[in-house]
Design a protein around this motif. Structure first.
Motif, PDB file in Angstrom:
ATOM      1  N   UNK A 128       0.833  -1.204   0.000  1.00  0.00           N
ATOM      2  CA  UNK A 128       0.000   0.000   0.000  1.00  0.00           C
ATOM      3  C   UNK A 128       0.865   1.250   0.000  1.00  0.00           C
ATOM      4  N   UNK A 129       1.976   1.205   0.695  1.00  0.00           N
ATOM      5  CA  UNK A 129       2.913   2.332   0.682  1.00  0.00           C
ATOM      6  C   UNK A 129       3.490   2.512  -0.722  1.00  0.00           C
ATOM      7  N   UNK A 130       3.847   1.427  -1.361  1.00  0.00           N
ATOM      8  CA  UNK A 130       4.368   1.494  -2.734  1.00  0.00           C
ATOM      9  C   UNK A 130       3.301   2.009  -3.701  1.00  0.00           C
ATOM     10  N   UNK A 131       2.047   1.592  -3.495  1.00  0.00           N
ATOM     11  CA  UNK A 131       0.940   2.088  -4.303  1.00  0.00           C
ATOM     12  C   UNK A 131       0.830   3.606  -4.141  1.00  0.00           C
ATOM     13  N   UNK A 132       0.940   4.076  -2.922  1.00  0.00           N
ATOM     14  CA  UNK A 132       0.907   5.510  -2.656  1.00  0.00           C
ATOM     15  C   UNK A 132       2.029   6.250  -3.367  1.00  0.00           C
ATOM     16  N   UNK A 133       3.212   5.652  -3.412  1.00  0.00           N
ATOM     17  CA  UNK A 133       4.337   6.264  -4.125  1.00  0.00           C
ATOM     18  C   UNK A 133       4.048   6.340  -5.621  1.00  0.00           C
ATOM     19  N   UNK A 134       3.449   5.291  -6.165  1.00  0.00           N
ATOM     20  CA  UNK A 134       3.097   5.300  -7.592  1.00  0.00           C
ATOM     21  C   UNK A 134       2.066   6.387  -7.877  1.00  0.00           C
ATOM     22  N   UNK A 135       1.082   6.541  -6.986  1.00  0.00           N
ATOM     23  CA  UNK A 135       0.079   7.582  -7.172  1.00  0.00           C
ATOM     24  C   UNK A 135       0.703   8.975  -7.094  1.00  0.00           C
ATOM     25  N   UNK A 136       1.667   9.151  -6.198  1.00  0.00           N
ATOM     26  CA  UNK A 136       2.368  10.442  -6.113  1.00  0.00           C
ATOM     27  C   UNK A 136       3.091  10.751  -7.410  1.00  0.00           C
ATOM     28  N   UNK A 137       3.729   9.749  -7.977  1.00  0.00           N
ATOM     29  CA  UNK A 137       4.414   9.944  -9.257  1.00  0.00           C
ATOM     30  C   UNK A 137       3.407  10.281 -10.352  1.00  0.00           C
ATOM     31  N   UNK A 138       2.269   9.598 -10.349  1.00  0.00           N
ATOM     32  CA  UNK A 138       1.248   9.857 -11.367  1.00  0.00           C
ATOM     33  C   UNK A 138       0.673  11.271 -11.281  1.00  0.00           C
ATOM     34  N   UNK A 139       0.693  11.866 -10.094  1.00  0.00           N
ATOM     35  CA  UNK A 139       0.234  13.248  -9.973  1.00  0.00           C
ATOM     36  C   UNK A 139       1.055  14.167 -10.878  1.00  0.00           C
ATOM     37  N   UNK A 140       2.345  13.869 -11.014  1.00  0.00           N
ATOM     38  CA  UNK A 140       3.223  14.668 -11.873  1.00  0.00           C
ATOM     39  C   UNK A 140       2.907  14.440 -13.350  1.00  0.00           C
ATOM     40  N   UNK A 141       2.487  13.224 -13.673  1.00  0.00           N
ATOM     41  CA  UNK A 141       2.215  12.847 -15.062  1.00  0.00           C
ATOM     42  C   UNK A 141       0.851  13.359 -15.513  1.00  0.00           C
ATOM     43  N   UNK A 142      -0.132  13.311 -14.618  1.00  0.00           N
ATOM     44  CA  UNK A 142      -1.468  13.798 -14.920  1.00  0.00           C
ATOM     45  C   UNK A 142      -2.235  12.964 -15.934  1.00  0.00           C
ATOM     46  N   UNK A 143      -2.452  11.671 -15.651  1.00  0.00           N
ATOM     47  CA  UNK A 143      -3.224  10.851 -16.592  1.00  0.00           C
ATOM     48  C   UNK A 143      -4.681  11.300 -16.672  1.00  0.00           C
ATOM     49  N   UNK A 144      -5.333  10.926 -17.758  1.00  0.00           N
ATOM     50  CA  UNK A 144      -6.760  11.203 -17.910  1.00  0.00           C
ATOM     51  C   UNK A 144      -7.607  10.192 -17.149  1.00  0.00           C
ATOM     52  N   UNK A 145      -7.075   8.985 -17.009  1.00  0.00           N
ATOM     53  CA  UNK A 145      -7.788   7.910 -16.315  1.00  0.00           C
ATOM     54  C   UNK A 145      -6.757   6.865 -15.883  1.00  0.00           C
ATOM     55  N   UNK A 146      -7.085   6.099 -14.848  1.00  0.00           N
ATOM     56  CA  UNK A 146      -6.205   5.014 -14.409  1.00  0.00           C
ATOM     57  C   UNK A 146      -7.010   3.721 -14.349  1.00  0.00           C
ATOM     58  N   UNK A 147      -6.384   2.640 -14.770  1.00  0.00           N
ATOM     59  CA  UNK A 147      -6.970   1.304 -14.692  1.00  0.00           C
ATOM     60  C   UNK A 147      -6.167   0.513 -13.663  1.00  0.00           C
TER      61      UNK A 147
END
Length: 90
Positions: free
Chosen positions: A18-37
């Protein structure tokens, strides 16, 4: 359209996924996807609280997410956590 995909979180009380998932989400904030699967195997060992923790992290995101249950997921608990709007009916 930019689609992010995260697979096989396998969150459990005895790991740091879950901590690693949170890190991935933090990185995705920089990328700004339109949607996540999120593709399958969100938790392990029937750990239902893990779904609630994942849902809490997803609520903070600026983009929508879709779920694809995997073989280790409890579909009924996923529906209880997220309702029926994040995937197609079986």
């Amino acid at each position: 359209m930019l689609i992010a995909q995260i697979i096989d979180i396998h969150a459990a009380p005895d790991n740091d996924h879950l901590q690693r998932f949170g890190q991935a989400l933090s990185w995705l904030e920089q990328v700004g996807p339109d949607i996540m699967v999120l593709s399958g195997d969100l938790t392990d060992g029937g750990w239902d609280e893990g779904y609630e923790q994942i849902a809490a992290q997803l609520e903070k995101q600026a983009y929508p997410s879709l779920l694809l249950p995997g073989n280790s997921d409890d579909r009924s608990y996923m529906r209880q956590t997220w309702g029926n709007e994040r995937w197609l009916p079986d």
